[in-house]
Write an enzyme that holds these catalytic residues in place. Structure first.
Site, PDB file in Angstrom:
ATOM      1  NE  ARG A 164      -3.741  -2.313   0.378  1.00  0.00           N
ATOM      2  CZ  ARG A 164      -3.407  -3.523  -0.040  1.00  0.00           C
ATOM      3  NH1 ARG A 164      -2.281  -3.709  -0.721  1.00  0.00           N
ATOM      4  NH2 ARG A 164      -4.190  -4.546   0.187  1.00  0.00           N
ATOM      5  CB  SER A 237      -8.328  -1.451   5.304  1.00  0.00           C
ATOM      6  OG  SER A 237      -8.845  -2.687   4.900  1.00  0.00           O
ATOM      7  CD  GLU A 333      -5.307   0.359   2.932  1.00  0.00           C
ATOM      8  OE1 GLU A 333      -5.072  -0.600   3.696  1.00  0.00           O
ATOM      9  OE2 GLU A 333      -6.100   0.278   1.982  1.00  0.00           O
TER      10      GLU A 333
HETATM   11  C1  LIG Z   1     -15.451  -0.244   0.544  1.00  0.00           C
HETATM   12  C2  LIG Z   1     -13.996  -0.018   0.195  1.00  0.00           C
HETATM   13  C3  LIG Z   1     -13.183  -1.096  -0.035  1.00  0.00           C
HETATM   14  C4  LIG Z   1     -11.822  -0.909  -0.366  1.00  0.00           C
HETATM   15  N1  LIG Z   1     -11.051  -2.000  -0.613  1.00  0.00           N
HETATM   16  C5  LIG Z   1      -9.752  -1.849  -0.961  1.00  0.00           C
HETATM   17  C6  LIG Z   1      -8.941  -2.988  -1.250  1.00  0.00           C
HETATM   18  O1  LIG Z   1      -9.397  -4.135  -1.224  1.00  0.00           O
HETATM   19  N2  LIG Z   1      -7.646  -2.774  -1.569  1.00  0.00           N
HETATM   20  C7  LIG Z   1      -7.108  -1.524  -1.644  1.00  0.00           C
HETATM   21  O2  LIG Z   1      -5.915  -1.411  -1.968  1.00  0.00           O
HETATM   22  N3  LIG Z   1      -7.854  -0.422  -1.383  1.00  0.00           N
HETATM   23  C8  LIG Z   1      -9.164  -0.556  -1.040  1.00  0.00           C
HETATM   24  N4  LIG Z   1      -9.927   0.552  -0.758  1.00  0.00           N
HETATM   25  C9  LIG Z   1      -9.308   1.895  -0.802  1.00  0.00           C
HETATM   26  C10 LIG Z   1      -9.493   2.628  -2.145  1.00  0.00           C
HETATM   27  O3  LIG Z   1     -10.479   2.009  -2.922  1.00  0.00           O
HETATM   28  C11 LIG Z   1      -8.203   2.675  -2.955  1.00  0.00           C
HETATM   29  O4  LIG Z   1      -7.190   3.285  -2.191  1.00  0.00           O
HETATM   30  C12 LIG Z   1      -8.357   3.460  -4.255  1.00  0.00           C
HETATM   31  O5  LIG Z   1      -7.210   3.303  -5.052  1.00  0.00           O
HETATM   32  C13 LIG Z   1      -8.612   4.947  -4.030  1.00  0.00           C
HETATM   33  O6  LIG Z   1      -8.983   5.529  -5.260  1.00  0.00           O
HETATM   34  P1  LIG Z   1      -9.658   6.957  -5.341  1.00  0.00           P
HETATM   35  O7  LIG Z   1      -9.712   7.351  -6.759  1.00  0.00           O
HETATM   36  O8  LIG Z   1     -10.940   6.937  -4.606  1.00  0.00           O
HETATM   37  O9  LIG Z   1      -8.566   7.816  -4.594  1.00  0.00           O
HETATM   38  P2  LIG Z   1      -8.779   9.144  -3.744  1.00  0.00           P
HETATM   39  O10 LIG Z   1      -9.321   8.791  -2.406  1.00  0.00           O
HETATM   40  O11 LIG Z   1      -9.509  10.156  -4.544  1.00  0.00           O
HETATM   41  O12 LIG Z   1      -7.268   9.604  -3.586  1.00  0.00           O
HETATM   42  C14 LIG Z   1      -6.345   8.830  -2.843  1.00  0.00           C
HETATM   43  C15 LIG Z   1      -4.960   9.491  -2.911  1.00  0.00           C
HETATM   44  O13 LIG Z   1      -4.444   9.400  -4.232  1.00  0.00           O
HETATM   45  C16 LIG Z   1      -4.181  10.693  -4.759  1.00  0.00           C
HETATM   46  N5  LIG Z   1      -4.544  10.671  -6.184  1.00  0.00           N
HETATM   47  C17 LIG Z   1      -5.734  10.295  -6.710  1.00  0.00           C
HETATM   48  N6  LIG Z   1      -5.695  10.371  -8.054  1.00  0.00           N
HETATM   49  C18 LIG Z   1      -4.459  10.836  -8.375  1.00  0.00           C
HETATM   50  C19 LIG Z   1      -3.816  11.160  -9.599  1.00  0.00           C
HETATM   51  N7  LIG Z   1      -4.433  11.029 -10.778  1.00  0.00           N
HETATM   52  N8  LIG Z   1      -2.542  11.622  -9.561  1.00  0.00           N
HETATM   53  C20 LIG Z   1      -1.902  11.768  -8.381  1.00  0.00           C
HETATM   54  N9  LIG Z   1      -2.447  11.475  -7.189  1.00  0.00           N
HETATM   55  C21 LIG Z   1      -3.718  11.025  -7.186  1.00  0.00           C
HETATM   56  C22 LIG Z   1      -5.051  11.642  -3.959  1.00  0.00           C
HETATM   57  O14 LIG Z   1      -4.525  12.957  -3.969  1.00  0.00           O
HETATM   58  C23 LIG Z   1      -4.995  10.987  -2.592  1.00  0.00           C
HETATM   59  O15 LIG Z   1      -3.814  11.320  -1.917  1.00  0.00           O
HETATM   60  C24 LIG Z   1     -11.284   0.396  -0.441  1.00  0.00           C
HETATM   61  C25 LIG Z   1     -12.132   1.507  -0.226  1.00  0.00           C
HETATM   62  C26 LIG Z   1     -13.466   1.304   0.090  1.00  0.00           C
HETATM   63  C27 LIG Z   1     -14.350   2.495   0.301  1.00  0.00           C
END
Ligand SMILES: Cc1cc2nc3c(=O)[nH]c(=O)nc-3n(C[C@H](O)[C@H](O)[C@H](O)COP(=O)(O)OP(=O)(O)OC[C@H]3O[C@@H](n4cnc5c(N)ncnc54)[C@H](O)[C@@H]3O)c2cc1C
Length: 337
Positions: A164, A237, A333
């Site tokens: 992660r 998580s 995380e």
């Molecule tokens: C129900 C649920 C289940 C989940 N299960 C998992 C799992 O099984 N495994 C796992 O790894 N994660 C899991 N997650 C966490 C999440 O889905 C991941 O971390 C996902 O990659 C976040 O994507 P996002 O676009 O929503 O990111 P955001 O929350 O919008 O951003 C996260 C971070 O990335 C940065 N960021 C986003 N896009 C860019 C970009 N284009 N360029 C530079 N920086 C950027 C943001 O600035 C921020 O710091 C889960 C979340 C939920 C709600």
């Protein structure tokens, strides 16, 4: 690009926290991002990129520019006898990319089905689930250097992926905007079905293994285990599973014989953070509008009207309690703003 003021982010974060961005812009093309850079706007403002907001906890309004990434598109870039290189733009839903792979019968990311969020955020924390991580299929990404406006290519090694973790959470934090990623997917995949829950589910299965079958089973398991953010706000998580040395594990095992663990290749042990939270008596506990989920201790939830600070206070209580009882420091995380 159109810059909006005092923009509500409540529908743009899966915790459903009421927070506002002082300034907000949606970017639909690389040229939109370049415009923000060449005009000097980024240099003069605090800024952050937002994907699906599924890994973010807002504890206050954001006193700068939130850049909502809406760059879309998925295409096959290259193909050889065994593999296909697929390129996806950063604003695509991660699960759309998984569906694309499954539709083309390409293996490598089926275990990562149904992870919320955008493609662009996937490399930031090297998303992982059911024994597979993004880095296993990751070939490269393109990101805009916000200081120079240049598009740079990062190889798998250059991203310094960890559990992660990546260079974008460390040395290069807040410097690059990821615009696309390329994954090398397999035409004849070797399936990864070692993860316990998946193995169990496949026990009575008589159908031949395929990317679509594994995706379907992973999706079923996830739906049955994880709270749906549309129903109850959460970001998956909240903490990483801590990694400790064998020496420390042996000591803990003598005092807590039921301690759970996974072996790591270097001999260290990974401890399920959910188990630690349960042991300090906080699993399923509700505090006002927040709490640890009753089935998934590691998932902190918003029962409706929680403020980000309340969720953060609970996270800190959990960290303190686990540190006191086990001398283990939990690491978030989720990114806290
Ligand atoms: C129900 C649920 C289940 C989940 N299960 C998992 C799992 O099984 N495994 C796992 O790894 N994660 C899991 N997650 C966490 C999440 O889905 C991941 O971390 C996902 O990659 C976040 O994507 P996002 O676009 O929503 O990111 P955001 O929350 O919008 O951003 C996260 C971070 O990335 C940065 N960021 C986003 N896009 C860019 C970009 N284009 N360029 C530079 N920086 C950027 C943001 O600035 C921020 O710091 C889960 C979340 C939920 C709600």
């Amino acid at each position: 690009v159109e810059i909006k003021e005092n923009y509500s982010l409540q529908h743009l974060n899966t915790f459903g926290i009421k927070a506002y961005a002082k300034l907000f812009v949606e970017v639909n093309a690389i040229s939109d991002i370049l415009e923000l850079i060449t005009s000097g706007f980024l240099k003069n403002h605090l800024w952050m990129v937002l994907g699906g907001g599924s890994n973010i906890l807002f504890t206050k309004d954001f006193d700068g520019l939130v850049i909502k990434n809406s760059l879309f598109g998925i295409e096959i870039e290259q193909e050889d006898s065994n593999t296909v290189l697929v390129r996806a733009m950063a604003g695509e839903l991660w699960d759309n990319l998984v569906s694309f792979a499954i539709k083309h019968n390409l293996g490598g990311i089926e275990n990562l089905s149904l992870i919320p969020g955008s493609v662009g955020a996937a490399p930031v924390q090297n998303i992982g689930a059911y024994g597979v991580e993004l880095k296993d299929t990751f070939e490269s990404l393109e990101a805009i250097n916000t200081k120079t406006g240049e598009i740079e290519v990062f190889s798998n090694d250059a991203c310094k992926f960890g559990y992660r973790d990546s260079i974008f959470k460390n040395e290069l934090k807040g410097l690059y905007i990821i615009v696309s990623i390329s994954l090398r997917l397999q035409k004849n995949p070797i399936y990864n079905v070692e993860y316990f829950a998946l193995k169990e589910k496949l026990k009575d299965n008589s159908k031949p293994l395929s990317v679509s079958l594994i995706s379907e089973y992973v999706s079923d398991i996830r739906r049955s285990k994880l709270p749906d953010p549309k129903v109850i706000g959460n970001a998956g998580s909240f903490f990483k599973n801590p990694e400790i040395t064998l020496e420390k594990f042996t000591d803990l095992k003598s005092r807590f014989p039921d301690i759970q663990s996974f072996d790591l290749p270097n001999g260290d042990k990974k401890i399920p953070a959910g188990w630690l939270i349960e042991q300090v008596g906080l699993k399923g506990k509700q505090f006002g509008q927040t709490g640890s989920h009753k089935n998934q201790a590691l998932v902190l939830v918003n029962y409706g009207e929680a403020k980000g600070e309340e969720i953060l206070a609970l996270a800190n209580l959990i960290k303190k309690s686990v540190l006191e009882k086990f001398d283990i420091e939990l690491k978030e995380e989720v990114t806290t703003i």
